[in-house]
Design a protein around this motif. Structure first.
Motif, PDB file in Angstrom:
ATOM      1  N   ASP A   1       0.796  -1.014   0.154  1.00 33.56           N
ATOM      2  CA  ASP A   1      -0.223   0.237  -0.024  1.00 33.56           C
ATOM      3  C   ASP A   1       0.824   0.973  -0.072  1.00 33.56           C
ATOM      4  N   ALA A   2       1.913   1.030   0.659  1.00 31.61           N
ATOM      5  CA  ALA A   2       2.736   2.488   1.217  1.00 31.61           C
ATOM      6  C   ALA A   2       3.858   2.997  -0.480  1.00 31.61           C
ATOM      7  N   ALA A   3       3.843   1.698  -1.066  1.00 33.14           N
ATOM      8  CA  ALA A   3       5.060   1.658  -2.142  1.00 33.14           C
ATOM      9  C   ALA A   3       3.698   2.012  -3.317  1.00 33.14           C
ATOM     10  N   PHE A   4       2.295   2.080  -2.752  1.00 30.67           N
ATOM     11  CA  PHE A   4       1.676   2.025  -4.166  1.00 30.67           C
ATOM     12  C   PHE A   4       1.050   4.182  -4.779  1.00 30.67           C
ATOM     13  N   VAL A   5       0.817   4.274  -3.048  1.00 33.71           N
ATOM     14  CA  VAL A   5       0.061   5.928  -3.200  1.00 33.71           C
ATOM     15  C   VAL A   5       2.165   6.569  -3.526  1.00 33.71           C
ATOM     16  N   GLN A   6       3.248   6.482  -2.807  1.00 36.56           N
ATOM     17  CA  GLN A   6       4.334   6.446  -3.389  1.00 36.56           C
ATOM     18  C   GLN A   6       4.486   6.566  -4.336  1.00 36.56           C
ATOM     19  N   GLU A   7       4.042   5.992  -5.527  1.00 39.30           N
ATOM     20  CA  GLU A   7       4.541   5.911  -7.047  1.00 39.30           C
ATOM     21  C   GLU A   7       3.652   6.826  -8.021  1.00 39.30           C
ATOM     22  N   TYR A   8       2.237   6.363  -7.334  1.00 38.16           N
ATOM     23  CA  TYR A   8       1.231   7.591  -7.625  1.00 38.16           C
ATOM     24  C   TYR A   8       1.309   8.753  -7.549  1.00 38.16           C
ATOM     25  N   CYS A   9       2.118   9.686  -6.275  1.00 40.05           N
ATOM     26  CA  CYS A   9       2.409  10.514  -6.050  1.00 40.05           C
ATOM     27  C   CYS A   9       3.960  10.837  -7.299  1.00 40.05           C
TER      28      CYS A   9
ATOM     29  N   HIS B   1       4.837  12.232   1.510  1.00 44.56           N
ATOM     30  CA  HIS B   1       5.217  12.576   3.044  1.00 44.56           C
ATOM     31  C   HIS B   1       5.028  11.283   3.534  1.00 44.56           C
ATOM     32  N   ILE B   2       5.706  10.188   3.880  1.00 50.51           N
ATOM     33  CA  ILE B   2       5.449   9.162   4.470  1.00 50.51           C
ATOM     34  C   ILE B   2       6.169   8.822   5.897  1.00 50.51           C
ATOM     35  N   SER B   3       5.639   8.073   6.957  1.00 49.43           N
ATOM     36  CA  SER B   3       6.185   7.638   8.339  1.00 49.43           C
ATOM     37  C   SER B   3       5.671   5.643   8.382  1.00 49.43           C
TER      38      SER B   3
END
Length: 451
Positions: free
Chosen positions: A67-75, A83-85
């Motif tokens: 999920d984290a990788a998906f949102v990061q790649e999308y942005c 921003h990620i934590s």
């Protein structure tokens, strides 16, 4: 639902509820699920400046990382500030002794508030929608949280906004299907491990089956209750300003007669004393009690006492006030005030101030003790030949329960010298021929007044 229609509704909803200004930088809290990805896609179609924040709780192993990788790649593909934590939610649960949902929420909101300050965002947006609001209202109804709990999820509070509250889950699904918006599936949402999921999967469908449109009707009721609560809140704020005397974290007092003239006075009182932990039942009971009863109620931190024309609130003491020693020529700080004892030449005229007393210079040779009076305490009131219980003295003077609790006595050994601020003892009075006296001066604390 067509995208253009959804964007128009989002903008109109924002204008109606004043969620954010045209140029405000908004931080979108995006988990990667359907609701938050829909919110992200809608914001992309506006001129609103925004960024995205994602928290990885490490609760679902590879799924969480996916999920984290998906949102990061999308942005990153779209040049969106991201921003990620990454946090260990289970470790935080163990350290703080809190449940999963509470821990995750605290971690998320603390971090998002930090980003607001550090990255100069004006607010952060969550993707809560109308169905979430209905679920929250039903949960609060089951828990018995009172009127405020029935107002559902706040649209905006403390830097948090919820712009997706203008859509229900079916409309969000329609938008994502129509626009082929990609999102991640969280398998835990399909389980009945949490009350919210059981309500979502079973109770709400059953309600809509029994009475079609129940969810929309409840949402309508939430809006009406919210309006009524805001009206009650306005009355309470006015009452707080006009009926209360010195209310702060420690306590204070409320004018009883003026409060009773207000409709739904028990709800107004609850709103005023809610921060002290009192319940609606306690508020109703104290308003229905006889003024002279001195009845009191306790929360975990405070006491609420009926004191004739006042409702007094004070912080609960976990221990009884300890006795305080005092010597001639010194001062002693006690609960509710300060006592000073000095040896002076006998004045031509004694003060009539109730907080000043004069006793024989032969008294208190080994010092004295100030303590709270107790049941069974007995002394010889000045001017009387016999003894009297302190409790009877206070009752005869019509002292309220609150006033009685503030009364202190000065002892010489085991004998009462002075019921402070009220009556001295005949046994310690100044007699003819004594050239010096002991002057006792009691200075009550400003927030308690004379007792």
């Amino acid at each position: 639902m067509q995208l253009s229609h959804a964007i128009s509704r989002l903008k109109e909803y924002n204008i109606k509820h004043r969620l954010f200004g045209d140029h405000a930088r908004i931080l979108l809290a995006v988990s990667g699920g359907r609701d938050s990805m829909c919110m992200l896609a809608l914001f992309e179609q506006t001129d609103q400046p925004f960024g995205v924040a994602h928290m990885n709780y490490q609760l679902r192993g590879e799924e969480s990382d996916r999920d984290a990788a998906f949102v990061q790649e999308y942005c990153q593909k779209r040049g969106i500030d991201f921003h990620i934590s990454r946090v260990d939610c289970r470790m935080q649960m163990a350290e703080h002794g809190t449940g999963l949902q509470v821990t995750a929420r605290n971690l998320r909101y603390t971090w998002l508030h930090t980003l607001l300050s550090e990255k100069k965002y004006q607010a952060f947006a969550t993707a809560h929608h109308q169905d979430d609001n209905v679920e929250t209202m039903l949960i609060n109804l089951m828990r018995g949280t009172g009127i405020q709990g029935l107002t559902g999820i706040p649209l905006k509070r403390s830097g948090v906004i919820r712009p997706m509250m203008c859509f229900d889950s079916q409309e969000i699904q329609s938008i994502t299907d129509t626009r082929d918006i990609q999102f991640c599936l969280d398998a835990s949402n399909e389980k009945d491990d949490y009350l919210r999921n059981r309500i979502r999967h079973h109770l709400i469908p059953l309600m809509n089956e029994i009475r079609p449109g129940s969810s929309r009707n409840i949402m309508h009721d939430i809006e009406m209750i919210k309006g009524q609560w805001e009206g009650l809140e306005a009355i309470a704020i006015h009452a707080l300003a006009n009926l209360s005397k010195g209310l702060d974290e420690a306590g204070g007092s409320i004018l009883l007669d003026a409060l009773l003239k207000i409709p739904s006075s028990e709800y107004i009182l609850l709103r005023i004393v809610n921060g002290y932990g009192f319940t609606l039942e306690q508020c109703a009971n104290i308003l229905q009690s006889d003024k002279a009863s001195g009845i009191g109620f306790q929360s975990s931190t405070h006491e609420m006492i009926l004191d004739r024309d006042l409702i007094r609130i004070e912080r609960r003491s976990t221990t009884r006030a300890a006795p305080v020693r005092i010597d001639i020529g010194s001062k002693a700080e006690c609960s509710y005030g300060q006592l000073e004892i000095t040896r002076i030449s006998r004045p031509d005229q004694f003060s009539t101030d109730v907080n000043i007393e004069y006793i024989s210079p032969d008294s208190l040779q080994n010092g004295g003790v100030v303590r709270t009076w107790k049941d069974g305490d007995r002394f010889f009131p000045l001017g009387m030949s016999g003894s009297q219980k302190v409790s009877d003295l206070l009752t005869n003077l019509k002292y309220s329960t609150f006033q009685k609790r503030q009364v202190r006595v000065l002892l010489d050994g085991e004998q009462i010298v002075w019921v402070i601020g009220i009556r001295a003892s005949e046994q310690f009075k100044v007699v003819s021929g004594e050239k010096t006296v002991l002057r006792l001066v009691w200075t009550p604390n400003k927030d308690t007044g004379d007792v």
